[in-house]
Design a protein around this motif. Sequence first.
Motif, PDB file in Angstrom:
ATOM      1  N   THR A   1      27.668  23.397  31.861  1.00  0.00           N
ATOM      2  CA  THR A   1      27.465  23.883  30.501  1.00  0.00           C
ATOM      3  C   THR A   1      26.040  24.418  30.349  1.00  0.00           C
ATOM      4  O   THR A   1      25.125  24.012  31.070  1.00  0.00           O
ATOM      5  N   LEU A   2      25.851  25.311  29.401  1.00  0.00           N
ATOM      6  CA  LEU A   2      24.569  26.002  29.267  1.00  0.00           C
ATOM      7  C   LEU A   2      23.684  25.454  28.157  1.00  0.00           C
ATOM      8  O   LEU A   2      22.672  26.081  27.826  1.00  0.00           O
ATOM      9  N   MET A   3      24.030  24.307  27.579  1.00  0.00           N
ATOM     10  CA  MET A   3      23.152  23.713  26.573  1.00  0.00           C
ATOM     11  C   MET A   3      21.918  23.146  27.264  1.00  0.00           C
ATOM     12  O   MET A   3      22.004  22.203  28.050  1.00  0.00           O
ATOM     13  N   PRO A   4      20.734  23.734  27.009  1.00  0.00           N
ATOM     14  CA  PRO A   4      19.521  23.242  27.683  1.00  0.00           C
ATOM     15  C   PRO A   4      18.965  22.005  27.003  1.00  0.00           C
ATOM     16  O   PRO A   4      19.278  21.708  25.850  1.00  0.00           O
ATOM     17  N   GLY A   5      18.131  21.278  27.705  1.00  0.00           N
ATOM     18  CA  GLY A   5      17.378  20.189  27.117  1.00  0.00           C
ATOM     19  C   GLY A   5      16.042  20.699  26.624  1.00  0.00           C
ATOM     20  O   GLY A   5      15.381  21.495  27.294  1.00  0.00           O
ATOM     21  N   TRP A   6      15.626  20.246  25.436  1.00  0.00           N
ATOM     22  CA  TRP A   6      14.407  20.761  24.821  1.00  0.00           C
ATOM     23  C   TRP A   6      13.228  19.793  24.954  1.00  0.00           C
ATOM     24  O   TRP A   6      12.179  20.017  24.359  1.00  0.00           O
ATOM     25  N   LYS A   7      13.414  18.760  25.759  1.00  0.00           N
ATOM     26  CA  LYS A   7      12.320  17.822  25.997  1.00  0.00           C
ATOM     27  C   LYS A   7      11.148  18.534  26.662  1.00  0.00           C
ATOM     28  O   LYS A   7      11.323  19.295  27.600  1.00  0.00           O
ATOM     29  N   GLY A   8       9.967  18.305  26.146  1.00  0.00           N
ATOM     30  CA  GLY A   8       8.783  18.968  26.685  1.00  0.00           C
ATOM     31  C   GLY A   8       8.509  20.325  26.063  1.00  0.00           C
ATOM     32  O   GLY A   8       7.428  20.890  26.250  1.00  0.00           O
TER      33      GLY A   8
ATOM     34  N   ASN B   1      30.798  14.823  12.791  1.00  0.00           N
ATOM     35  CA  ASN B   1      30.775  13.470  12.242  1.00  0.00           C
ATOM     36  C   ASN B   1      31.267  12.420  13.234  1.00  0.00           C
ATOM     37  O   ASN B   1      31.039  11.219  13.035  1.00  0.00           O
ATOM     38  N   LYS B   2      31.904  12.862  14.306  1.00  0.00           N
ATOM     39  CA  LYS B   2      32.353  11.933  15.338  1.00  0.00           C
ATOM     40  C   LYS B   2      31.189  11.421  16.182  1.00  0.00           C
ATOM     41  O   LYS B   2      31.332  10.419  16.886  1.00  0.00           O
ATOM     42  N   HIS B   3      30.067  12.109  16.100  1.00  0.00           N
ATOM     43  CA  HIS B   3      28.956  11.813  17.005  1.00  0.00           C
ATOM     44  C   HIS B   3      27.758  11.275  16.219  1.00  0.00           C
ATOM     45  O   HIS B   3      27.256  11.942  15.310  1.00  0.00           O
ATOM     46  N   PRO B   4      27.273  10.089  16.556  1.00  0.00           N
ATOM     47  CA  PRO B   4      26.112   9.527  15.854  1.00  0.00           C
ATOM     48  C   PRO B   4      24.842  10.311  16.148  1.00  0.00           C
ATOM     49  O   PRO B   4      24.768  11.084  17.114  1.00  0.00           O
ATOM     50  N   ASN B   5      23.848  10.113  15.316  1.00  0.00           N
ATOM     51  CA  ASN B   5      22.583  10.820  15.497  1.00  0.00           C
ATOM     52  C   ASN B   5      21.986  10.578  16.875  1.00  0.00           C
ATOM     53  O   ASN B   5      21.418  11.493  17.485  1.00  0.00           O
ATOM     54  N   SER B   6      22.099   9.351  17.378  1.00  0.00           N
ATOM     55  CA  SER B   6      21.506   9.031  18.678  1.00  0.00           C
ATOM     56  C   SER B   6      22.103   9.892  19.785  1.00  0.00           C
ATOM     57  O   SER B   6      21.386  10.364  20.686  1.00  0.00           O
ATOM     58  N   GLU B   7      23.408  10.132  19.724  1.00  0.00           N
ATOM     59  CA  GLU B   7      24.069  10.956  20.741  1.00  0.00           C
ATOM     60  C   GLU B   7      23.618  12.410  20.648  1.00  0.00           C
ATOM     61  O   GLU B   7      23.309  13.046  21.666  1.00  0.00           O
ATOM     62  N   LEU B   8      23.572  12.946  19.436  1.00  0.00           N
ATOM     63  CA  LEU B   8      23.170  14.341  19.274  1.00  0.00           C
ATOM     64  C   LEU B   8      21.688  14.539  19.589  1.00  0.00           C
ATOM     65  O   LEU B   8      21.304  15.575  20.135  1.00  0.00           O
ATOM     66  N   MET B   9      20.864  13.551  19.261  1.00  0.00           N
ATOM     67  CA  MET B   9      19.450  13.624  19.626  1.00  0.00           C
ATOM     68  C   MET B   9      19.304  13.702  21.147  1.00  0.00           C
ATOM     69  O   MET B   9      18.478  14.457  21.670  1.00  0.00           O
ATOM     70  N   ASN B  10      20.117  12.935  21.848  1.00  0.00           N
ATOM     71  CA  ASN B  10      20.068  12.946  23.308  1.00  0.00           C
ATOM     72  C   ASN B  10      20.497  14.294  23.875  1.00  0.00           C
ATOM     73  O   ASN B  10      19.899  14.800  24.833  1.00  0.00           O
ATOM     74  N   ILE B  11      21.531  14.892  23.266  1.00  0.00           N
ATOM     75  CA  ILE B  11      21.996  16.205  23.734  1.00  0.00           C
ATOM     76  C   ILE B  11      20.921  17.261  23.523  1.00  0.00           C
ATOM     77  O   ILE B  11      20.644  18.080  24.413  1.00  0.00           O
TER      78      ILE B  11
END
Length: 215
Positions: free
Chosen positions: A189-196, A170-180
């Motif tokens: 860190t090992l969180m990949p980006g799913w763009k594409g 809840n500390k993080h707005p949707n825009s921030e989590l969408m970007n992550i």
Amino acid sequence: MSRIVTRVVKIAAVFSLFCLTLSAAYAGSAYEGYSLFNQTCFLCHGTSGKGDGPLAGKLDMSPSDLTSDGKTDDERLFGLIKGTIAHGSEKSAMPKWGLAMPENQIRSLMTYIRFLQNSKHALPGDPELGHDVYMSRCVACHGRGGMGDGPLTELLTMNAQNLTDASELNKHPNSELMNIITNGTPGNTLMPGWKGILSEEEIAGVLSYVRLLAK
């Protein structure tokens, strides 16, 4: 309440009993509650829970705005949904859902209603689409329940985010989590980006599902 409304509500109850008992393994989850709500309760309460569903104008009494009724404790809310506690009026159109669904599903409805009342963030996409994407793409790290305990965490040095921690999310707005989700996290860190790989619709759906995982 008119006869046609009575028939529609009964049909919804039968449909709920026939189609939703398969989801009992997810008892008490906001995601299951979301699915149940949008197959039954939305008819009167609306998809937003504000009491503006397609049947609302046909009822003798206006359906409750579920987003602003946070003062009802869990025991009373359970009884109101199940039908063991009256709504205070003989004209109430609220069906007794205990006749159409088991108690674990009623508790899932309660969990989703609490989400509607307490969440600081709207759902930006379709959680059902997000559930399917999550189960195929995210489970390896975050685990089936979102606890950050997926099988890859046993093989790689990583700390996958616990997605069930509502106080943190809840500390993080949707825009921030969408970007992550779209671009991943920086550094080692090992969180990949799913763009594409995922569409914008799928990313919004995953975020919506994650919001429902948080407790």
